[in-house]
Design an enzyme around this catalytic site. Structure first.
Site, short mmCIF file in Angstrom:
data_model
loop_
_atom_site.label_atom_id
_atom_site.label_comp_id
_atom_site.label_asym_id
_atom_site.label_seq_id
_atom_site.Cartn_x
_atom_site.Cartn_y
_atom_site.Cartn_z
N VAL A 177 77.02 76.15 83.64
CA VAL A 177 77.23 77.55 84.07
C VAL A 177 77.57 78.48 82.90
O VAL A 177 77.56 79.70 83.07
CB VAL A 177 78.32 77.66 85.17
CG1 VAL A 177 77.89 76.94 86.44
CG2 VAL A 177 79.68 77.16 84.67
N SER A 226 92.32 79.87 92.57
CA SER A 226 93.46 78.95 92.57
C SER A 226 94.72 79.73 92.90
O SER A 226 94.79 80.94 92.65
CB SER A 226 93.62 78.32 91.18
OG SER A 226 94.81 77.55 91.12
N TYR A 267 94.45 79.00 82.06
CA TYR A 267 93.75 78.57 83.28
C TYR A 267 94.03 79.58 84.40
O TYR A 267 93.10 80.06 85.06
CB TYR A 267 94.23 77.17 83.70
CG TYR A 267 93.65 76.69 85.02
CD1 TYR A 267 92.41 76.07 85.08
CD2 TYR A 267 94.36 76.86 86.21
CE1 TYR A 267 91.88 75.63 86.30
CE2 TYR A 267 93.84 76.43 87.43
CZ TYR A 267 92.60 75.82 87.46
OH TYR A 267 92.09 75.40 88.67
N ALA A 300 94.91 82.61 84.11
CA ALA A 300 94.26 83.90 83.78
C ALA A 300 92.78 83.87 84.16
O ALA A 300 92.24 84.86 84.66
CB ALA A 300 94.45 84.20 82.30
N LYS A 326 91.49 82.21 86.58
CA LYS A 326 91.42 82.27 88.05
C LYS A 326 91.81 83.66 88.55
O LYS A 326 91.27 84.13 89.55
CB LYS A 326 92.29 81.18 88.67
CG LYS A 326 91.83 79.76 88.30
CD LYS A 326 90.41 79.52 88.78
CE LYS A 326 89.95 78.09 88.57
NZ LYS A 326 88.60 77.85 89.09
N1 NAD Z 1 91.85 70.21 92.23
C1 NAD Z 1 92.75 71.20 92.24
O1 NAD Z 1 93.98 70.97 92.34
C2 NAD Z 1 92.29 72.62 92.17
C3 NAD Z 1 93.20 73.64 92.54
C4 NAD Z 1 92.79 74.95 92.47
C5 NAD Z 1 91.53 75.27 92.06
N2 NAD Z 1 90.65 74.27 91.69
C6 NAD Z 1 89.32 74.67 91.25
O2 NAD Z 1 88.36 74.07 92.11
C7 NAD Z 1 87.13 73.92 91.39
C8 NAD Z 1 86.64 72.48 91.55
O3 NAD Z 1 87.55 71.61 90.92
P1 NAD Z 1 87.75 70.09 91.39
O4 NAD Z 1 89.17 69.88 91.60
O5 NAD Z 1 86.77 69.80 92.44
O6 NAD Z 1 87.39 69.35 90.02
P2 NAD Z 1 86.27 68.26 89.68
O7 NAD Z 1 86.47 67.93 88.25
O8 NAD Z 1 86.28 67.17 90.69
O9 NAD Z 1 84.90 69.08 89.86
C9 NAD Z 1 84.50 70.07 88.96
C10 NAD Z 1 83.01 69.92 88.73
O10 NAD Z 1 82.59 70.98 87.86
C11 NAD Z 1 81.65 70.43 86.96
N3 NAD Z 1 81.54 71.24 85.75
C12 NAD Z 1 82.43 71.32 84.72
N4 NAD Z 1 81.95 72.13 83.76
C13 NAD Z 1 80.74 72.57 84.19
C14 NAD Z 1 79.77 73.44 83.64
N5 NAD Z 1 79.93 73.98 82.43
N6 NAD Z 1 78.64 73.70 84.36
C15 NAD Z 1 78.47 73.12 85.58
N7 NAD Z 1 79.35 72.27 86.14
C16 NAD Z 1 80.48 72.01 85.46
C17 NAD Z 1 82.16 69.03 86.66
O11 NAD Z 1 81.14 68.20 86.12
C18 NAD Z 1 82.64 68.59 88.03
O12 NAD Z 1 81.62 67.92 88.75
C19 NAD Z 1 87.43 74.28 89.94
O13 NAD Z 1 87.00 75.61 89.71
C20 NAD Z 1 88.94 74.19 89.87
O14 NAD Z 1 89.48 75.02 88.85
C21 NAD Z 1 91.00 72.95 91.75
#
Ligand code: NAD
Length: 250
Positions: free
Chosen positions: A65, A144, A157, A159, A161
Site C-alpha cells: 500500500v 485504533s 503509531y 499519530a 491512526k
Molecule cells: N491488533 C490490534 O490490537 C489492533 C488494534 C487497533 C488497530 N489495529 C489495526 O488493525 C489493522 C490490522 O492489524 P492486525 O492486528 O490484523 O495485524 P496483522 O499483522 O495480523 O495484519 C496486518 C496485515 O497487513 C499486512 N501489511 C503490512 N504492511 C503492508 C503493506 N505495506 N502493504 C500491504 N499489506 C501490508 C500484513 O502483511 C498483514 O497481513 C492495522 O491497521 C492495525 O494497526 C490493530
C-alpha cells in the site's frame, strides 16, 4: 438482520491476516465477492485458498500500500475481475516499536507513517474516481483507540491512526454528495499476529483497563466493519467507532 451484502465486491487490504482476514471471512459469509490484497504472499495464498475452500468467491493480489501506482493497479484489477468495486476496507498496517518517543529515530517511523497513514490515503485515492463516478461506495478504515487518545510508547503509531480518523472525517464531508460512506473502526488491543508479543501475564494486566475484562478477538471487530460496509449503515459517515470492550469511551 439481512445486511443485503450478497454479490457486493470488496477490496480488503491486509486481507491475509488478523482483522483483515476475519473481515474477509465475515463478508464471505454474507456473500460478498472478495479481492484480498496483502504484501505477504505466503499468507495471502493460504488465506485465499482457505476462503475459496469454504465456498467464497475470492481473488488475491500482492499489494504494497506504500506504492500509489500499485494501489491504482489493485483497483483496476478488481474492476477487471468483478466489474464494480463497492467496498474498500483498509486493514493493512504495522505496529510500532513500543518505545518511548525520546528513544526512537526516524527509521522507526518511516514505515509506520508510509503504511498506516499514507497507505490508507493511497488506497482511498485509488478508489475515489470509480466510487464518485458510480455514485456509490463504502470505505471502512481500521484506525485504533490509540488514534483517539494516544498512549505512551506508541506515540507515532497513535499519530498515524489519528491521521486516519481525520482523513475519514474529511473524506466523508467531501464524498457524501456521491453517496460514498467513509468510516473508521477503532479497535482496542485485539489478539492478532500484530499483538503476538502479548503473553498471558501481559494479557491479564492489560485486561484490567477494559470494563468488559478482556482483550479483543478478530471476531469482535469484523462484524462492525461488515455492518459499516453495508447499506444498513447508509446514514452513518465520518465516524470513528470504538470497538474496544469499553476501553475508550469518547
Ligand atoms: N491488533 C490490534 O490490537 C489492533 C488494534 C487497533 C488497530 N489495529 C489495526 O488493525 C489493522 C490490522 O492489524 P492486525 O492486528 O490484523 O495485524 P496483522 O499483522 O495480523 O495484519 C496486518 C496485515 O497487513 C499486512 N501489511 C503490512 N504492511 C503492508 C503493506 N505495506 N502493504 C500491504 N499489506 C501490508 C500484513 O502483511 C498483514 O497481513 C492495522 O491497521 C492495525 O494497526 C490493530
Amino acid at each position: 438482520m439481512d445486511l443485503a451484502l450478497k454479490d457486493k465486491v470488496a477490496l480488503i487490504t491486509g486481507g491475509a491476516s488478523g482483522l483483515g482476514r476475519a473481515t474477509a471471512e465475515q463478508m464471505a459469509s454474507e456473500g460478498v465477492r472478495l479481492m484480498i490484497a496483502d504484501v505477504n504472499e505466503r499468507l495471502l495464498e493460504e488465506t485465499r485458498s482457505r476462503l475459496a475452500g469454504a465456498g467464497a468467491t475470492v481473488e488475491a493480489l500482492r499489494l504494497d500500500v506504500r506504492d500509489m501506482a500499485a494501489c491504482r493497479s489493485a483497483v483496476t484489477q478488481t474492476l477487471a475481475r468483478f466489474g464494480v468495486l463497492d467496498i474498500l476496507v483498509n486493514s493493512a498496517g504495522v505496529g510500532g516499536p513500543m518505545s518511548f518517543f525520546a528513544q526512537t529515530d526516524p527509521e522507526q517511523w518511516e514505515d509506520l507513517i508510509a503504511i498506516n497513514l499514507v497507505g490508507v490515503i493511497n488506497c482511498c485515492r485509488a478508489v475515489t474516481d470509480h466510487m464518485t463516478q458510480r455514485g456509490y461506495g463504502k470505505i471502512v478504515s481500521i484506525a485504533s483507540e490509540a488514534g483517539k487518545a494516544n498512549e505512551k510508547r506508541m506515540v507515532v503509531y497513535g499519530a498515524t491512526k489519528g491521521g486516519v480518523i481525520s482523513l475519514t472525517r474529511g473524506l466523508a464531508a467531501e464524498l457524501g454528495r456521491y453517496s460514498v460512506n467513509v468510516n473508521a473502526v477503532c479497535p482496542g488491543v485485539t489478539r492478532t499476529p500484530m499483538t503476538a508479543y502479548i503473553d498471558d501475564e501481559m494479557e491479564k494486566q492489560a485486561s484490567k483497563f477494559y470494563p468488559l475484562g478482556r482483550l479483543g478477538q478478530p471476531e469482535d471487530i469484523a462484524p462492525m466493519i461488515t455492518f459499516l460496509a453495508s447499506d444498513r449503515a447508509s446514514w452513518i459517515t465520518g465516524q470513528a467507532i470504538s470497538v474496544s470492550g469499553g476501553f475508550g469511551r469518547s
